[in-house]
Motif scaffolding. Sequence first.
Motif, PDB file in Angstrom:
ATOM      1  N   TYR A  81     -13.855   0.606 -11.836  1.00 60.98           N
ATOM      2  CA  TYR A  81     -14.045   0.782 -10.621  1.00 60.98           C
ATOM      3  C   TYR A  81     -13.272   1.851  -9.955  1.00 60.98           C
ATOM      4  O   TYR A  81     -13.907   1.711  -8.338  1.00 60.98           O
ATOM      5  N   ALA A  82     -12.612   2.551  -9.630  1.00 60.38           N
ATOM      6  CA  ALA A  82     -11.936   3.147  -8.651  1.00 60.38           C
ATOM      7  C   ALA A  82     -12.536   4.617  -8.542  1.00 60.38           C
ATOM      8  O   ALA A  82     -13.556   4.827  -9.406  1.00 60.38           O
ATOM      9  N   SER A  83     -12.797   4.515  -7.423  1.00 58.72           N
ATOM     10  CA  SER A  83     -13.769   5.943  -6.539  1.00 58.72           C
ATOM     11  C   SER A  83     -13.122   7.094  -5.994  1.00 58.72           C
ATOM     12  O   SER A  83     -13.565   7.014  -5.056  1.00 58.72           O
ATOM     13  N   GLY A  84     -12.008   7.627  -6.024  1.00 63.06           N
ATOM     14  CA  GLY A  84     -11.302   7.797  -5.400  1.00 63.06           C
ATOM     15  C   GLY A  84     -10.009   7.530  -4.611  1.00 63.06           C
ATOM     16  O   GLY A  84      -9.590   6.664  -4.125  1.00 63.06           O
ATOM     17  N   PRO A  85      -9.321   8.854  -3.680  1.00 59.69           N
ATOM     18  CA  PRO A  85      -8.041   8.176  -2.866  1.00 59.69           C
ATOM     19  C   PRO A  85      -8.131   7.178  -1.857  1.00 59.69           C
ATOM     20  O   PRO A  85      -7.842   6.238  -1.364  1.00 59.69           O
ATOM     21  N   HIS A  86      -9.604   7.315  -1.547  1.00 56.98           N
ATOM     22  CA  HIS A  86      -9.864   5.870  -0.616  1.00 56.98           C
ATOM     23  C   HIS A  86      -9.720   4.774  -1.009  1.00 56.98           C
ATOM     24  O   HIS A  86      -9.923   4.130  -0.789  1.00 56.98           O
ATOM     25  N   PHE A  87     -10.765   4.577  -2.012  1.00 51.07           N
ATOM     26  CA  PHE A  87     -10.181   2.785  -2.995  1.00 51.07           C
ATOM     27  C   PHE A  87      -8.880   2.746  -3.178  1.00 51.07           C
ATOM     28  O   PHE A  87      -8.160   1.585  -2.451  1.00 51.07           O
ATOM     29  N   TYR A  88      -7.901   3.753  -3.129  1.00 51.09           N
ATOM     30  CA  TYR A  88      -6.700   3.333  -3.491  1.00 51.09           C
ATOM     31  C   TYR A  88      -5.977   2.896  -1.972  1.00 51.09           C
ATOM     32  O   TYR A  88      -4.744   1.945  -2.227  1.00 51.09           O
ATOM     33  N   ALA A  89      -6.278   3.611  -1.012  1.00 52.33           N
ATOM     34  CA  ALA A  89      -5.309   3.656   0.018  1.00 52.33           C
ATOM     35  C   ALA A  89      -6.009   2.409   0.751  1.00 52.33           C
ATOM     36  O   ALA A  89      -4.930   1.293   1.109  1.00 52.33           O
ATOM     37  N   ASN A  90      -7.103   1.691   0.307  1.00 55.37           N
ATOM     38  CA  ASN A  90      -7.853   0.500   0.961  1.00 55.37           C
ATOM     39  C   ASN A  90      -7.765  -0.836  -0.319  1.00 55.37           C
ATOM     40  O   ASN A  90      -8.347  -1.467  -0.295  1.00 55.37           O
ATOM     41  N   LEU A  91      -6.586  -1.020  -1.412  1.00 54.35           N
ATOM     42  CA  LEU A  91      -7.091  -1.871  -2.325  1.00 54.35           C
ATOM     43  C   LEU A  91      -6.581  -3.185  -1.682  1.00 54.35           C
ATOM     44  O   LEU A  91      -5.887  -3.453  -1.037  1.00 54.35           O
ATOM     45  N   ASP A  92      -6.807  -4.347  -2.073  1.00 56.46           N
ATOM     46  CA  ASP A  92      -7.015  -5.491  -1.663  1.00 56.46           C
ATOM     47  C   ASP A  92      -7.475  -6.642  -2.377  1.00 56.46           C
ATOM     48  O   ASP A  92      -7.999  -6.780  -3.421  1.00 56.46           O
ATOM     49  N   GLY A  93      -5.801  -7.350  -2.761  1.00 54.00           N
ATOM     50  CA  GLY A  93      -5.476  -8.212  -3.987  1.00 54.00           C
ATOM     51  C   GLY A  93      -6.471  -9.139  -3.619  1.00 54.00           C
ATOM     52  O   GLY A  93      -7.011 -10.179  -4.777  1.00 54.00           O
ATOM     53  N   ALA A  94      -7.287  -9.003  -2.693  1.00 51.86           N
ATOM     54  CA  ALA A  94      -8.084 -10.709  -2.476  1.00 51.86           C
ATOM     55  C   ALA A  94      -9.383 -10.810  -3.251  1.00 51.86           C
ATOM     56  O   ALA A  94     -10.340 -11.367  -3.314  1.00 51.86           O
ATOM     57  N   ILE A  95      -9.844  -8.907  -2.816  1.00 49.25           N
ATOM     58  CA  ILE A  95     -10.819  -8.917  -3.239  1.00 49.25           C
ATOM     59  C   ILE A  95     -10.596  -8.751  -5.298  1.00 49.25           C
ATOM     60  O   ILE A  95     -11.327  -8.874  -6.107  1.00 49.25           O
ATOM     61  N   LEU A  96      -9.682  -7.313  -6.080  1.00 51.19           N
ATOM     62  CA  LEU A  96      -9.600  -7.916  -6.800  1.00 51.19           C
ATOM     63  C   LEU A  96      -9.288  -8.780  -7.732  1.00 51.19           C
ATOM     64  O   LEU A  96      -9.402  -9.246  -9.012  1.00 51.19           O
ATOM     65  N   SER A  97      -8.497 -10.506  -6.937  1.00 50.89           N
ATOM     66  CA  SER A  97      -9.064 -11.471  -7.532  1.00 50.89           C
ATOM     67  C   SER A  97      -9.596 -12.035  -7.416  1.00 50.89           C
ATOM     68  O   SER A  97     -10.394 -12.496  -8.850  1.00 50.89           O
ATOM     69  N   THR A  98     -10.879 -11.476  -6.886  1.00 50.72           N
ATOM     70  CA  THR A  98     -12.271 -11.955  -6.953  1.00 50.72           C
ATOM     71  C   THR A  98     -12.922 -11.371  -8.131  1.00 50.72           C
ATOM     72  O   THR A  98     -13.581 -12.147  -9.467  1.00 50.72           O
ATOM     73  N   TRP A  99     -12.477 -10.196  -8.289  1.00 48.09           N
ATOM     74  CA  TRP A  99     -13.060  -9.268  -9.794  1.00 48.09           C
ATOM     75  C   TRP A  99     -12.748 -10.342 -10.727  1.00 48.09           C
ATOM     76  O   TRP A  99     -13.364 -10.724 -11.885  1.00 48.09           O
ATOM     77  N   LEU A 100     -11.609 -10.493 -10.686  1.00 45.43           N
ATOM     78  CA  LEU A 100     -10.697 -11.319 -12.187  1.00 45.43           C
ATOM     79  C   LEU A 100     -10.717 -12.553 -12.365  1.00 45.43           C
ATOM     80  O   LEU A 100     -11.679 -12.874 -13.617  1.00 45.43           O
ATOM     81  N   GLU A 101     -11.868 -13.647 -11.387  1.00 46.57           N
ATOM     82  CA  GLU A 101     -11.776 -14.668 -11.612  1.00 46.57           C
ATOM     83  C   GLU A 101     -13.845 -14.342 -12.375  1.00 46.57           C
ATOM     84  O   GLU A 101     -14.208 -15.156 -13.188  1.00 46.57           O
ATOM     85  N   GLU A 102     -14.276 -13.692 -11.604  1.00 44.68           N
ATOM     86  CA  GLU A 102     -15.813 -13.600 -12.059  1.00 44.68           C
ATOM     87  C   GLU A 102     -15.635 -12.529 -13.787  1.00 44.68           C
ATOM     88  O   GLU A 102     -16.626 -12.664 -14.516  1.00 44.68           O
ATOM     89  N   ASP A 103     -14.630 -12.290 -13.809  1.00 42.90           N
ATOM     90  CA  ASP A 103     -15.029 -11.274 -15.207  1.00 42.90           C
ATOM     91  C   ASP A 103     -14.071 -12.610 -16.622  1.00 42.90           C
ATOM     92  O   ASP A 103     -14.501 -11.943 -17.697  1.00 42.90           O
ATOM     93  N   PHE A 104     -12.911 -13.077 -15.758  1.00 43.49           N
ATOM     94  CA  PHE A 104     -12.052 -13.374 -17.256  1.00 43.49           C
ATOM     95  C   PHE A 104     -11.768 -14.486 -16.234  1.00 43.49           C
ATOM     96  O   PHE A 104     -10.706 -15.491 -15.853  1.00 43.49           O
TER      97      PHE A 104
END
Length: 369
Positions: A51-74
């Motif tokens: 789901y990466a979409s360029g430099p702004h995506f990496y600059a704003n990486l949020d562990g809480a959002i990624l945890s939500t994605w992980l729980e939704e998918d797995f």
Amino acid sequence: MTTKISDQQATSSLQRSDADRLILPNYYRHYSTDSLPQTAMDLVRKLIDLYASGPHFYANLDGAILSTWLEEDFPEIVAGLKQEGQFASFQQSLEFYCERLSVAGALADTFLNETLNYEQDDFWDFDVERFFPGLHRRIQLGEVRKLEELPPIIATLVDRFTRVQGIPLRANNRIHLHSYLSDEAWDWFDLPQVKAGGNKTAYLLRKEHFSIYLSAHTNERYALVLNAPQGRSSSALICRTSHHEVGPAITEARKVIAEIRFSEYVPAIPFFDNLPTLKLFRQHIPVVYLFDDAPALLVEYPFSWMADSPWFTREALRIEETYSPQDITWDADALINKIRSMPLGPGPVKRKSVFNGPFNDSWPEFPYL
């Protein structure tokens, strides 16, 4: 870019202790020996890559959002971490990895002459020295010029960013990703109710209710379904314009609100009224347009809450604080009034089999040679 300067020796020892104590993702999974936290971190890395979409995506990486994605998918992975009492330590490792990857993205961007504007007030004050001591200054002084001289994680992002920049201009760069969907396999949905709702109401559809055709064309877990605007052709709905931005709109009560509009020709979404819905989308907002005399049209409009939410939020606040109704000349006819859950129907209808046999499943007989 500014940095938090600290004692280099202390920083290096802190970095080593962090790396020894916390988990970083592998690019090659060892299914028989990997621990559950290691497996979870590897899956998060795959979600970032997807789901990466360029430099702004990496600059704003949020562990809480990624945890939500992980729980939704797995969900079974997250449930296992919680059951074994390892979820808190996993989140700590994830936050460390997000900080490190954000710094790597910023340094990769600096190596490419800073496509991000680090002078804006939304600058991320990365703790560069903690993870890559002295590297930022060496890049700025021109002492690091070759990709091979960068740490692998930064070199990987440099290559990824330049690949996106190097896409040649073609006619299909001017249109959004889109697909026509078959009229079959819509039995789960109450389409007559949707079509009766007009074109100012959008319906939120969850992945578990996607038709097989919709699932094949998007990586998102949610989609919006709405009636195509009157008088707009398919070519207008897929046209890519410069209007992917937050802009001002006026409600029927003559109140100025901020909206997100992805094209000059498509409906606009009120920003603050629909924050919970906007946060559901990862890289695109898939919109399924319904027509009276044509197949449904899926259009994926680029939208990354991870990458763009700071800018969107700041701009939306500025609009609602400074604009007055007299300042707005934008056509607000397409403003969506509400987003509702997709009304469901009775489910798939069992269809009569076309051919019921008899079947001849035996192997043909061959004469002995």
